[in-house]
Design a protein around this motif. Structure first.
Motif, PDB file in Angstrom:
ATOM      1  N   ILE A 169       0.833  -1.201   0.000  1.00 29.40           N
ATOM      2  CA  ILE A 169       0.000   0.000   0.000  1.00 29.40           C
ATOM      3  C   ILE A 169       0.866   1.249   0.000  1.00 29.40           C
ATOM      4  CG2 ILE A 169      -1.565   1.393   1.427  1.00 29.40           C
ATOM      5  CD1 ILE A 169      -3.066  -0.762   0.034  1.00 29.40           C
ATOM      6  N   SER A 170       1.924   1.243   0.800  1.00 27.56           N
ATOM      7  CA  SER A 170       2.833   2.393   0.868  1.00 27.56           C
ATOM      8  C   SER A 170       3.435   2.687  -0.501  1.00 27.56           C
ATOM      9  CB  SER A 170       3.931   2.124   1.894  1.00 27.56           C
ATOM     10  OG  SER A 170       4.862   3.182   1.928  1.00 27.56           O
ATOM     11  N   GLN A 171       3.871   1.652  -1.197  1.00 26.67           N
ATOM     12  CA  GLN A 171       4.460   1.832  -2.523  1.00 26.67           C
ATOM     13  C   GLN A 171       3.425   2.366  -3.501  1.00 26.67           C
ATOM     14  OE1 GLN A 171       7.776   1.486  -3.517  1.00 26.67           O
ATOM     15  NE2 GLN A 171       6.880   2.549  -5.268  1.00 26.67           N
ATOM     16  N   LEU A 172       2.221   1.824  -3.441  1.00 24.35           N
ATOM     17  CA  LEU A 172       1.152   2.307  -4.328  1.00 24.35           C
ATOM     18  C   LEU A 172       0.835   3.772  -4.056  1.00 24.35           C
ATOM     19  CD1 LEU A 172      -1.396  -0.658  -4.483  1.00 24.35           C
ATOM     20  CD2 LEU A 172      -0.334   0.491  -6.437  1.00 24.35           C
ATOM     21  N   ARG A 173       0.756   4.133  -2.800  1.00 25.98           N
ATOM     22  CA  ARG A 173       0.452   5.523  -2.462  1.00 25.98           C
ATOM     23  C   ARG A 173       1.516   6.465  -3.011  1.00 25.98           C
ATOM     24  NH1 ARG A 173      -1.603   6.699   3.542  1.00 25.98           N
ATOM     25  NH2 ARG A 173      -1.510   8.764   2.584  1.00 25.98           N
ATOM     26  N   GLN A 174       2.773   6.100  -2.859  1.00 26.34           N
ATOM     27  CA  GLN A 174       3.854   6.939  -3.385  1.00 26.34           C
ATOM     28  C   GLN A 174       3.744   7.092  -4.901  1.00 26.34           C
ATOM     29  OE1 GLN A 174       7.830   5.800  -2.042  1.00 26.34           O
ATOM     30  NE2 GLN A 174       6.968   5.038  -0.135  1.00 26.34           N
ATOM     31  N   THR A 175       3.443   5.973  -5.560  1.00 27.67           N
ATOM     32  CA  THR A 175       3.342   5.989  -7.026  1.00 27.67           C
ATOM     33  C   THR A 175       2.177   6.851  -7.493  1.00 27.67           C
ATOM     34  OG1 THR A 175       4.292   3.769  -7.177  1.00 27.67           O
ATOM     35  CG2 THR A 175       3.031   4.548  -9.074  1.00 27.67           C
ATOM     36  N   ILE A 176       1.016   6.655  -6.869  1.00 32.38           N
ATOM     37  CA  ILE A 176      -0.174   7.408  -7.290  1.00 32.38           C
ATOM     38  C   ILE A 176      -0.049   8.877  -6.904  1.00 32.38           C
ATOM     39  CG2 ILE A 176      -2.680   7.595  -7.076  1.00 32.38           C
ATOM     40  CD1 ILE A 176      -2.743   4.561  -6.536  1.00 32.38           C
ATOM     41  N   GLU A 177       0.508   9.152  -5.735  1.00 29.22           N
ATOM     42  CA  GLU A 177       0.715  10.534  -5.311  1.00 29.22           C
ATOM     43  C   GLU A 177       1.652  11.267  -6.283  1.00 29.22           C
ATOM     44  OE1 GLU A 177       2.119  10.177  -1.343  1.00 29.22           O
ATOM     45  OE2 GLU A 177       0.113   9.973  -0.467  1.00 29.22           O
ATOM     46  N   TYR A 178       2.641  10.563  -6.784  1.00 31.84           N
ATOM     47  CA  TYR A 178       3.560  11.156  -7.760  1.00 31.84           C
ATOM     48  C   TYR A 178       2.776  11.636  -8.981  1.00 31.84           C
ATOM     49  CZ  TYR A 178       7.701  11.607 -10.775  1.00 31.84           C
ATOM     50  OH  TYR A 178       8.686  12.078 -11.607  1.00 31.84           O
ATOM     51  N   PHE A 179       1.868  10.776  -9.472  1.00 27.11           N
ATOM     52  CA  PHE A 179       1.069  11.172 -10.639  1.00 27.11           C
ATOM     53  C   PHE A 179       0.147  12.347 -10.297  1.00 27.11           C
ATOM     54  CE2 PHE A 179      -2.891  11.193 -12.976  1.00 27.11           C
ATOM     55  CZ  PHE A 179      -2.430  11.241 -14.293  1.00 27.11           C
ATOM     56  N   LEU A 180      -0.515  12.285  -9.147  1.00 27.88           N
ATOM     57  CA  LEU A 180      -1.460  13.343  -8.781  1.00 27.88           C
ATOM     58  C   LEU A 180      -0.769  14.690  -8.625  1.00 27.88           C
ATOM     59  CD1 LEU A 180      -3.699  11.401  -6.211  1.00 27.88           C
ATOM     60  CD2 LEU A 180      -4.274  12.025  -8.572  1.00 27.88           C
ATOM     61  N   GLU A 181       0.493  14.677  -8.224  1.00 29.78           N
ATOM     62  CA  GLU A 181       1.241  15.925  -8.064  1.00 29.78           C
ATOM     63  C   GLU A 181       1.829  16.422  -9.382  1.00 29.78           C
ATOM     64  OE1 GLU A 181       4.184  15.217  -5.103  1.00 29.78           O
ATOM     65  OE2 GLU A 181       2.728  14.914  -3.475  1.00 29.78           O
ATOM     66  N   LYS A 182       2.322  15.499 -10.221  1.00 28.95           N
ATOM     67  CA  LYS A 182       3.074  15.892 -11.412  1.00 28.95           C
ATOM     68  C   LYS A 182       2.334  15.630 -12.727  1.00 28.95           C
ATOM     69  CE  LYS A 182       7.446  14.869  -9.063  1.00 28.95           C
ATOM     70  NZ  LYS A 182       7.882  16.272  -8.907  1.00 28.95           N
ATOM     71  N   ASN A 183       1.194  14.953 -12.627  1.00 25.30           N
ATOM     72  CA  ASN A 183       0.413  14.592 -13.805  1.00 25.30           C
ATOM     73  C   ASN A 183       1.200  13.713 -14.781  1.00 25.30           C
ATOM     74  OD1 ASN A 183      -2.126  14.654 -15.100  1.00 25.30           O
ATOM     75  ND2 ASN A 183      -1.379  16.151 -16.595  1.00 25.30           N
ATOM     76  N   GLU A 184       2.085  12.932 -14.242  1.00 23.13           N
ATOM     77  CA  GLU A 184       2.822  11.923 -15.013  1.00 23.13           C
ATOM     78  C   GLU A 184       3.246  10.811 -14.065  1.00 23.13           C
ATOM     79  OE1 GLU A 184       6.190  13.972 -16.654  1.00 23.13           O
ATOM     80  OE2 GLU A 184       7.342  13.819 -14.790  1.00 23.13           O
ATOM     81  N   TRP A 185       3.411   9.629 -14.628  1.00 31.76           N
ATOM     82  CA  TRP A 185       3.781   8.490 -13.800  1.00 31.76           C
ATOM     83  C   TRP A 185       5.303   8.405 -13.662  1.00 31.76           C
ATOM     84  CZ3 TRP A 185       0.194   6.032 -11.075  1.00 31.76           C
ATOM     85  CH2 TRP A 185      -1.130   6.109 -11.500  1.00 31.76           C
ATOM     86  N   PRO A 186       5.771   7.918 -12.509  1.00 32.12           N
ATOM     87  CA  PRO A 186       7.218   7.773 -12.341  1.00 32.12           C
ATOM     88  C   PRO A 186       7.778   6.728 -13.311  1.00 32.12           C
ATOM     89  CG  PRO A 186       6.038   6.717 -10.522  1.00 32.12           C
ATOM     90  CD  PRO A 186       5.023   7.505 -11.301  1.00 32.12           C
ATOM     91  N   GLU A 187       8.987   6.896 -13.730  1.00 25.07           N
ATOM     92  CA  GLU A 187       9.596   5.990 -14.691  1.00 25.07           C
ATOM     93  C   GLU A 187       9.723   4.558 -14.141  1.00 25.07           C
ATOM     94  OE1 GLU A 187      13.310   7.506 -16.050  1.00 25.07           O
ATOM     95  OE2 GLU A 187      12.448   9.375 -16.852  1.00 25.07           O
ATOM     96  N   SER A 188       9.799   4.447 -12.836  1.00 27.76           N
ATOM     97  CA  SER A 188      10.031   3.144 -12.220  1.00 27.76           C
ATOM     98  C   SER A 188       8.804   2.246 -12.215  1.00 27.76           C
ATOM     99  CB  SER A 188      10.503   3.327 -10.764  1.00 27.76           C
ATOM    100  OG  SER A 188       9.524   4.062 -10.021  1.00 27.76           O
ATOM    101  N   ILE A 189       7.657   2.770 -12.582  1.00 30.86           N
ATOM    102  CA  ILE A 189       6.415   2.000 -12.490  1.00 30.86           C
ATOM    103  C   ILE A 189       6.415   0.853 -13.501  1.00 30.86           C
ATOM    104  CG2 ILE A 189       5.101   3.398 -14.129  1.00 30.86           C
ATOM    105  CD1 ILE A 189       2.679   2.980 -12.391  1.00 30.86           C
TER     106      ILE A 189
END
Length: 216
Positions: free
Chosen positions: A196-216
């Protein structure tokens, strides 16, 4: 509980003599998470941008619906899970034989009461699987916010399920059995929280930057 509306269920939940409690409520929260996951997948299914994921989306639609129904059933199961324990405690205990039988029935009922929250822990990981699957599709738009809500719901369910396992296992007289059930529950919670922690970080990254992290 089969015929209750949402309003009726909440009224029942808030009554001192009502049957459902925190475990049942958590299961319904999990069913809402499953419904949100299905909504996100349903929105994507006909979009050309996700044509390559059509098979995965179809699978997610089916799996999320099945999980929603499973959690709805677990909500009902959990609401009545402690009744056999109460009934077992009411068994006669006048003779040694009656005491022994009563103790056996109490322990059997307690183990049964721990089963719905244990099942919730397992099926919560199935919800996490689906959320991870959808995030890998790198979808866009406000539906990602709904995916975050589904993720937060699952985290709450994991925490609640463990509480409801341990409140029952504390009543078990067999220390080995108690420790085994609690260890299993805590391990599933720990693994789930990490995911869950990893998912939250990943989704929060998109919500803040409007793009997904490269590591996904």
């Amino acid at each position: 509980m089969n015929e209750l509306t949402i309003e009726g269920y909440l009224t029942e939940l808030g009554k001192k003599e009502g049957t459902p409690g925190g475990g049942s409520a958590a299961a319904y929260i999990a069913s809402m998470s499953a419904a949100l996951i299905r909504m996100v997948a349903d929105i994507q299914k006909d979009k050309k941008a996700y044509a390559d994921y059509s098979e995965e989306i179809t699978q997610a639609l089916e799996a999320s619906h099945a999980l929603r129904k499973a959690f709805e059933q677990l909500a009902k199961d959990d609401a009545v899970a402690f009744e056999p324990v109460l009934m077992a405690y009411k068994l006669p205990k006048g003779t040694d034989e009656e005491k022994e039988r009563r103790q056996e029935e109490v322990q059997k009922a307690i183990k049964g009461a721990a089963q719905p929250p244990l099942e919730m822990l397992e099926k919560s990981h199935d919800l996490i699987d689906l959320i991870e699957q959808l995030t890998r599709m790198k979808m866009k738009g406000t539906i990602v916010n709904d995916l975050m809500v589904a993720t937060l719901f699952v985290g709450t369910v994991l925490e609640t399920a463990v509480l409801n396992v341990t409140i029952n296992t504390k009543l078990l007289s067999d220390a080995n059995e108690r420790n085994a059930l609690e260890k299993k529950a805590i391990e599933r919670l720990s693994t789930g929280k990490q995911r869950i922690s990893q998912l939250r970080q990943t989704i929060e990254y998109f919500l803040e930057k409007n793009e997904w992290p490269e590591s996904i």
